[in-house]
Write a protein that holds these residues in place. Structure first.
Motif, short mmCIF file in Angstrom:
data_model
loop_
_atom_site.label_atom_id
_atom_site.label_comp_id
_atom_site.label_asym_id
_atom_site.label_seq_id
_atom_site.Cartn_x
_atom_site.Cartn_y
_atom_site.Cartn_z
N ASP A 1 0.77 -1.33 0.10
CA ASP A 1 0.18 0.00 -0.06
C ASP A 1 1.11 1.17 0.07
O ASP A 1 0.83 2.25 -0.59
CB ASP A 1 -0.80 -0.13 1.34
CG ASP A 1 -1.96 -1.05 1.27
OD1 ASP A 1 -2.18 -1.58 0.16
OD2 ASP A 1 -2.51 -1.10 2.31
N SER B 1 -2.53 -3.03 -12.67
CA SER B 1 -2.92 -2.29 -11.72
C SER B 1 -4.58 -2.49 -11.31
O SER B 1 -4.77 -2.31 -10.37
CB SER B 1 -2.69 -0.69 -11.63
OG SER B 1 -3.14 -0.34 -13.29
N TYR C 1 -5.69 -3.54 -7.75
CA TYR C 1 -6.84 -3.04 -7.16
C TYR C 1 -8.11 -3.92 -6.60
O TYR C 1 -8.60 -3.76 -5.64
CB TYR C 1 -7.50 -1.83 -8.38
CG TYR C 1 -8.93 -1.52 -7.48
CD1 TYR C 1 -9.04 -0.41 -6.56
CD2 TYR C 1 -9.87 -1.70 -8.45
CE1 TYR C 1 -10.11 0.00 -6.39
CE2 TYR C 1 -11.19 -1.34 -7.93
CZ TYR C 1 -11.27 -0.37 -6.88
OH TYR C 1 -12.57 -0.02 -6.31
N ARG D 1 -8.61 -3.02 -2.50
CA ARG D 1 -8.99 -1.90 -2.75
C ARG D 1 -7.90 -0.56 -2.59
O ARG D 1 -8.17 0.37 -2.93
CB ARG D 1 -10.40 -1.72 -2.23
CG ARG D 1 -11.33 -2.59 -2.77
CD ARG D 1 -11.69 -2.69 -4.14
NE ARG D 1 -11.94 -3.76 -4.79
CZ ARG D 1 -13.20 -3.84 -5.20
NH1 ARG D 1 -14.35 -3.09 -5.16
NH2 ARG D 1 -13.59 -5.09 -5.82
N LEU E 1 -5.29 -0.15 -2.77
CA LEU E 1 -4.24 0.09 -3.85
C LEU E 1 -4.92 1.06 -4.90
O LEU E 1 -4.06 1.19 -5.92
CB LEU E 1 -3.88 -1.18 -4.82
CG LEU E 1 -2.93 -2.22 -3.72
CD1 LEU E 1 -2.43 -3.31 -4.33
CD2 LEU E 1 -1.79 -1.34 -3.08
N ARG E 2 -6.02 1.38 -4.72
CA ARG E 2 -6.75 2.67 -5.74
C ARG E 2 -7.00 2.31 -7.14
O ARG E 2 -6.18 1.82 -7.84
CB ARG E 2 -5.98 3.71 -5.40
CG ARG E 2 -5.45 4.40 -4.04
CD ARG E 2 -6.88 4.43 -3.30
NE ARG E 2 -6.44 4.67 -2.15
CZ ARG E 2 -7.20 5.52 -1.13
NH1 ARG E 2 -8.37 5.80 -1.34
NH2 ARG E 2 -6.64 5.77 -0.03
N PHE E 3 -8.18 2.72 -7.38
CA PHE E 3 -8.73 2.51 -8.81
C PHE E 3 -8.08 3.62 -9.92
O PHE E 3 -8.17 3.38 -10.91
CB PHE E 3 -10.22 2.69 -8.86
CG PHE E 3 -10.92 2.27 -9.97
CD1 PHE E 3 -10.54 1.31 -10.79
CD2 PHE E 3 -11.64 3.24 -10.93
CE1 PHE E 3 -11.25 0.91 -11.88
CE2 PHE E 3 -12.15 2.94 -11.85
CZ PHE E 3 -12.07 1.70 -12.49
N TRP F 1 -5.11 4.25 -10.39
CA TRP F 1 -3.98 3.94 -11.44
C TRP F 1 -4.36 2.98 -12.56
O TRP F 1 -3.80 3.49 -13.56
CB TRP F 1 -2.97 2.77 -10.33
CG TRP F 1 -2.32 3.70 -9.27
CD1 TRP F 1 -2.55 3.58 -7.89
CD2 TRP F 1 -1.54 4.80 -9.23
NE1 TRP F 1 -1.71 4.33 -6.95
CE2 TRP F 1 -1.35 5.05 -8.01
CE3 TRP F 1 -0.83 5.27 -10.25
CZ2 TRP F 1 -0.46 6.27 -7.47
CZ3 TRP F 1 -0.05 6.49 -9.96
CH2 TRP F 1 0.38 6.79 -8.74
#
Lengths: 111, 253
Positions: free
Chosen positions: B92, B196, B200, B204, B206-208, B210
């Motif tokens: 993360d 990515s 994700y 979650r 790891l963020r959308f 990207w």
């Protein structure tokens, strides 16, 4: 009331905190107040918190968050079975120490 | 998880006034500066401490009397008892660094004619690493920075940073000025979109944004030049806007 030297407190504070938490679920500031009421003096939160975290890591206490009487959620601590066993282990050592000190004090008084 | 003050922390800090507010905020920022510790545990500990500080202030106590005259020593003991970051939490933490570095380095390569990778592209990575790693230590510097532990920590990070930079440079020198086909870069960006997105979906945190960024870059580079100039410029503007927004979001940690 005179301030107890921190080095003297160090060895007993963990046992004292476990015993207070064993009386019922409580939180950091309430623990500090109880210690003061009992005569331990003003023990800084900066001394209490590392011990609480250590006791959590050793599974002697558990933390839960729920609403406090005064408002928002806060972290409460309660004793676990491991914590109860630690108190059972601490008390005989403590009594032995108190007995030894009392005897030493008595001997000094009789001299 | 963000290493900035969270909303609950800000709300609790707002309840502490005067000189005590500075005391509390310095302590909180110092605790947040330890990037190797589990951020959730750090956050819950900070919130509990702030709750107690509010109680103490309401009871008329000064915070140095309540928490201690040497808050850095107490904070160091608290940090020592907190668990370390898990591997997933390290991912993360480093995911934005990895993505931003790759975006920076490959964008730079793509706009060269012919597309090529230069040693200079390494500076993108080095810059982000410097912000990430050393920035965390510096942010916790509200306490006496000359204290041995803090100085030692900063020294170790700087040593790792420069060591890593020199090591990487030694490897990359061999690849310097390598001409890379535009198609290779497109495939790489497409692959990063998939990687990515999978990351994700797996986690979650790891963020959308990207996969959206990598996808936008791939589409812009693939179809942009064949579009009318207006559409091509509009697509570029969207891409640049999303890149800036993503960078702001990602560096807010």
């Amino acid at each position: 009331m005179a301030k107890i030297p921190s080095q003297l407190l160090k060895g007993t504070l963990e046992g004292a905190l476990l015993m207070i938490i064993g009386r019922g679920e409580t939180y950091g500031y309430a623990l500090q107040e109880t210690l003061a009421e009992l005569g331990f003096g003003q023990v800084p939160e900066g001394t209490i918190y590392p011990l609480l975290l250590k006791m959590q890591r050793n599974k002697q206490i558990e933390a839960v968050r729920h609403p406090s009487a005064s408002g928002p959620d806060r972290k409460y601590y309660h004793l676990t079975a491991t914590g109860e066993a630690s108190i059972a282990e601490f008390l005989p050592s403590w009594r032995q120490l108190v007995g030894a000190m009392a005897q030493l004090e008595g001997d000094k008084g009789n001299e | 998880m963000s290493r900035e003050l969270t909303k609950p922390m800000q709300a609790k800090l707002a309840g502490i006034h005067g000189v005590d507010h500075v005391y509390a905020e310095t302590l909180v920022r110092y605790l947040l500066s330890f990037s190797s510790k589990d951020p959730r545990e750090v956050a819950t500990t900070i919130e509990a401490i702030l709750d107690d500080m509010i109680d103490a202030q309401q009871a008329g106590q000064r915070l140095p009397d309540n928490f201690g005259e040497d808050p850095q020593a107490a904070a160091d003991e608290i940090i020592a008892e907190l668990p370390n970051r898990s591997r997933a939490q390290w991912l993360d933490y480093l995911w934005p660094l990895i993505n931003l570095s790759l975006v920076g380095a490959t964008l730079d390569a793509f706009w060269r004619r012919p597309p090529a990778w230069h040693l200079a592209d390494l500076t993108t990575f080095a810059l982000f690493l410097l912000i990430w790693v050393v920035g965390a230590v510096v942010r916790g510097g509200g306490f006496n920075q000359l204290k041995r532990k803090t100085t030692l920590r900063l020294g170790v990070w700087l040593l790792l940073y420069f060591g890593g930079f020199v090591g990487l440079a030694a490897v990359v020198t061999r690849l310097d000025h390598q001409v890379i086909g535009a198609s290779v870069l497109l495939i790489f960006w497409g692959a990063m979109t998939v990687v990515s997105l999978v990351a994700y979906l797996w986690r979650r945190s790891l963020r959308f944004y990207w996969p959206v960024l990598w996808g936008l870059m791939t589409i812009t580079a693939a179809v942009g030049p064949s579009l009318p100039t207006g559409s091509w410029l509009a697509l570029l503007a969207v891409n640049a806007g999303w890149l800036v927004w993503t960078a702001i979001q990602a560096t807010d940690n």
